[in-house]
Design an enzyme around this catalytic site. Structure first.
Site, short mmCIF file in Angstrom:
data_model
loop_
_atom_site.label_atom_id
_atom_site.label_comp_id
_atom_site.label_asym_id
_atom_site.label_seq_id
_atom_site.Cartn_x
_atom_site.Cartn_y
_atom_site.Cartn_z
N ARG A 89 0.84 -1.22 0.00
CA ARG A 89 0.00 0.00 0.00
C ARG A 89 0.87 1.26 0.00
O ARG A 89 0.56 2.24 0.67
CB ARG A 89 -0.93 0.04 1.21
CG ARG A 89 -1.97 -1.06 1.25
CD ARG A 89 -2.98 -0.89 0.11
NE ARG A 89 -4.16 -1.73 0.29
CZ ARG A 89 -4.24 -3.00 -0.07
NH1 ARG A 89 -3.21 -3.61 -0.65
NH2 ARG A 89 -5.36 -3.67 0.11
N SER B 268 -10.68 -0.73 2.89
CA SER B 268 -9.91 -0.84 4.15
C SER B 268 -9.59 0.55 4.65
O SER B 268 -8.93 1.31 3.94
CB SER B 268 -8.60 -1.57 3.92
OG SER B 268 -8.82 -2.84 3.39
N GLU C 189 -5.18 3.83 6.15
CA GLU C 189 -4.79 3.59 4.76
C GLU C 189 -5.36 4.69 3.88
O GLU C 189 -4.78 5.06 2.86
CB GLU C 189 -5.33 2.23 4.33
CG GLU C 189 -4.63 1.66 3.13
CD GLU C 189 -5.58 1.13 2.09
OE1 GLU C 189 -5.60 1.70 0.99
OE2 GLU C 189 -6.30 0.16 2.37
N1 EPU Z 1 -10.36 -10.69 10.06
C1 EPU Z 1 -11.12 -10.75 11.20
N2 EPU Z 1 -12.22 -9.94 11.30
C2 EPU Z 1 -12.60 -9.10 10.32
C3 EPU Z 1 -11.81 -9.04 9.15
C4 EPU Z 1 -10.70 -9.83 9.04
O1 EPU Z 1 -10.83 -11.49 12.13
O2 EPU Z 1 -13.60 -8.41 10.50
C5 EPU Z 1 -9.16 -11.54 9.95
C6 EPU Z 1 -9.46 -12.98 9.59
O3 EPU Z 1 -8.55 -13.76 10.32
C7 EPU Z 1 -9.10 -13.07 8.12
C8 EPU Z 1 -7.96 -12.09 8.03
O4 EPU Z 1 -8.33 -11.04 8.95
O5 EPU Z 1 -8.69 -14.35 7.78
C9 EPU Z 1 -7.75 -11.49 6.65
O6 EPU Z 1 -8.96 -10.92 6.17
P1 EPU Z 1 -9.18 -10.60 4.61
O7 EPU Z 1 -8.78 -11.75 3.78
O8 EPU Z 1 -10.55 -10.04 4.47
O9 EPU Z 1 -8.07 -9.52 4.31
P2 EPU Z 1 -7.65 -8.19 5.07
O10 EPU Z 1 -6.24 -8.36 5.50
O11 EPU Z 1 -8.65 -7.86 6.11
C10 EPU Z 1 -6.70 -7.16 2.85
C11 EPU Z 1 -6.79 -5.85 2.12
C12 EPU Z 1 -8.12 -5.73 1.36
C13 EPU Z 1 -8.20 -6.89 0.38
C14 EPU Z 1 -8.10 -8.19 1.18
C15 EPU Z 1 -8.09 -9.41 0.30
C16 EPU Z 1 -5.44 -4.31 3.44
C17 EPU Z 1 -5.42 -3.12 4.32
N3 EPU Z 1 -6.64 -4.74 3.05
O12 EPU Z 1 -7.72 -7.14 3.86
O13 EPU Z 1 -8.08 -4.51 0.61
O14 EPU Z 1 -9.40 -6.85 -0.37
O15 EPU Z 1 -6.87 -8.22 1.94
O16 EPU Z 1 -6.85 -9.51 -0.33
O17 EPU Z 1 -4.39 -4.85 3.12
C18 EPU Z 1 -8.72 -2.24 0.43
O18 EPU Z 1 -7.52 -1.96 0.39
O19 EPU Z 1 -9.62 -1.35 0.37
C19 EPU Z 1 -9.13 -3.63 0.61
C20 EPU Z 1 -10.40 -4.00 0.79
#
Ligand code: EPU
Length: 337
Positions: free
Chosen positions: A162, A237, A333
């Site tokens: 990012r 995010s 972010e």
């Molecule tokens: N999780 C929770 N609770 C929640 C959300 C997430 O416990 O409410 C934990 C779970 O363990 C889950 C892990 O977080 O397995 C990862 O969640 P997710 O796969 O949804 O990914 P993220 O790390 O929360 C990142 C990006 C997203 C992108 C997703 C999928 C960032 C800041 N965000 O989210 O990007 O879509 O991975 O690759 O890196 C964006 O930038 O606007 C965005 C949505």
């Protein structure tokens, strides 16, 4: 090209925040952009693409430049790869669909990311195991100092998680006008190991997925988890996933044995901020007309006519609570304006 006065930015930001821009211009060509900058009338400039990664907290007293330069073209190709140039004002997801229609591979995992092409390099958009940098060749940007166009190669962009030169040394100095990506024409390199993509494909009984299958799967996952900004104001995010030392992570593990992490280096791991926010009890919490999304705690939402200032205060409360509970700083972010 007309410079308008006192324009509401509500339709121009995905959070749907109603603030006023004192001056506003929509730009449809590079010549227009040069012309407006050459007026040298405005020192305070805000560049708006899709408005999908910003939280507007007050009226903007300067000039808002809305980049609306359209166009997609193939600039060269060989048997295996194609170089595609997309102008900054193209909607990112529509561009992804255009690539899939043409069987050009590489961006299918980045389906349904809100925003425009010109903003994509700034934060090196990423999702489901792929980042823009994986397909990025170069971009062109106009200098705010002398209005000339400069090409930034992938190396010059200095991409990180990012992050890019446009958030660091070049911040506020350039306006990205177009992006060139290198995409595959055959033997596409598929990325299906992230999260639930593989199990989702299995469920649909798809054995040898095409790039279109992957795009459709990712659209389905995103639609389930993330609020549609057309229906509920949000900026995806709100926070970045924090990187912490393994030492600190191991300390946290003693109290929270289910805390997930991704390896970053031998000494560092990344913790999902969504997990921290959920554990802190904020997931799905609603404060009148704004709150934390019920399916993804990383996303703050505007249910109707919330003020940007109120959402900012909520984000600060979340940051403070996470720091107190876990000793971890989660950084925003989105850009706070
Ligand atoms: N999780 C929770 N609770 C929640 C959300 C997430 O416990 O409410 C934990 C779970 O363990 C889950 C892990 O977080 O397995 C990862 O969640 P997710 O796969 O949804 O990914 P993220 O790390 O929360 C990142 C990006 C997203 C992108 C997703 C999928 C960032 C800041 N965000 O989210 O990007 O879509 O991975 O690759 O890196 C964006 O930038 O606007 C965005 C949505």
């Amino acid at each position: 090209m007309q410079i308008l006065q006192n324009i509401s930015l509500k339709p121009y930001n995905s959070f749907g925040i109603d603030v006023i821009a004192k001056h506003f211009v929509s730009i449809t060509s590079i010549a227009n952009l040069k012309a407006v900058l050459s007026l040298k009338k405005h020192s305070n400039i805000l560049v708006l693409g899709g408005g999908c990664n910003m939280l507007l907290t007050k009226n903007f007293e300067g000039l808002v430049i809305h980049i609306n330069i359209k166009g997609i073209e193939i600039i060269s190709e060989n048997e295996d790869a194609v170089y595609v140039k997309a102008n900054a004002g193209e909607n990112w997801h529509e561009f992804v669909l255009w690539c899939i229609d043409n069987n050009f591979g590489g961006v299918e995992n980045l389906s349904l990311i809100p925003g425009n092409v010109g903003s994509a390099p700034i934060q090196n958009i990423g999702a489901y195991g792929v980042e823009l940098k994986d397909v990025f060749e170069s971009c062109e940007a106009m200098s705010l100092e002398n209005y000339s166009l400069k090409t930034f190669t992938k190396k010059a962009c200095n991409f990180g998680y990012r992050n890019s030169i446009f958030k660091q040394a070049a911040k506020g100095k350039y306006i990205i006008t177009s992006v060139v990506l290198k995409l595959t024409k055959k033997q596409h390199k598929l990325h299906i190991s992230y999260g639930t993509i593989a199990s989702e494909l299995e469920l649909l009984k798809i054995k040898n997925p095409s790039i279109e299958d992957i795009s459709k799967t990712i659209i389905a996952i995103r639609e389930r988890k993330l609020p549609n900004p057309k229906l509920i104001g949000n900026s995806g995010s709100f926070f970045k996933n924090p990187v912490v030392s393994k030492k600190h992570y191991n300390k946290l593990l003693k109290n929270f044995n289910d805390i997930p992490c991704y390896q970053v280096s031998d000494t560092q791991v990344k913790i999902p901020a969504g997990w921290l926010i959920e554990k802190a009890g904020f997931k799905g919490k609603r404060f009148g007309n704004y709150g934390v999304h019920e399916n993804q705690a990383l996303v703050l939402v505007n249910y109707s006519d919330a003020k940007g200032e109120a959402i900012l205060k909520l984000s600060q409360l979340i940051q403070k609570t996470i720091k107190r509970l876990f000793g971890v700083l989660i950084e925003a972010e989105v850009n706070i304006i």
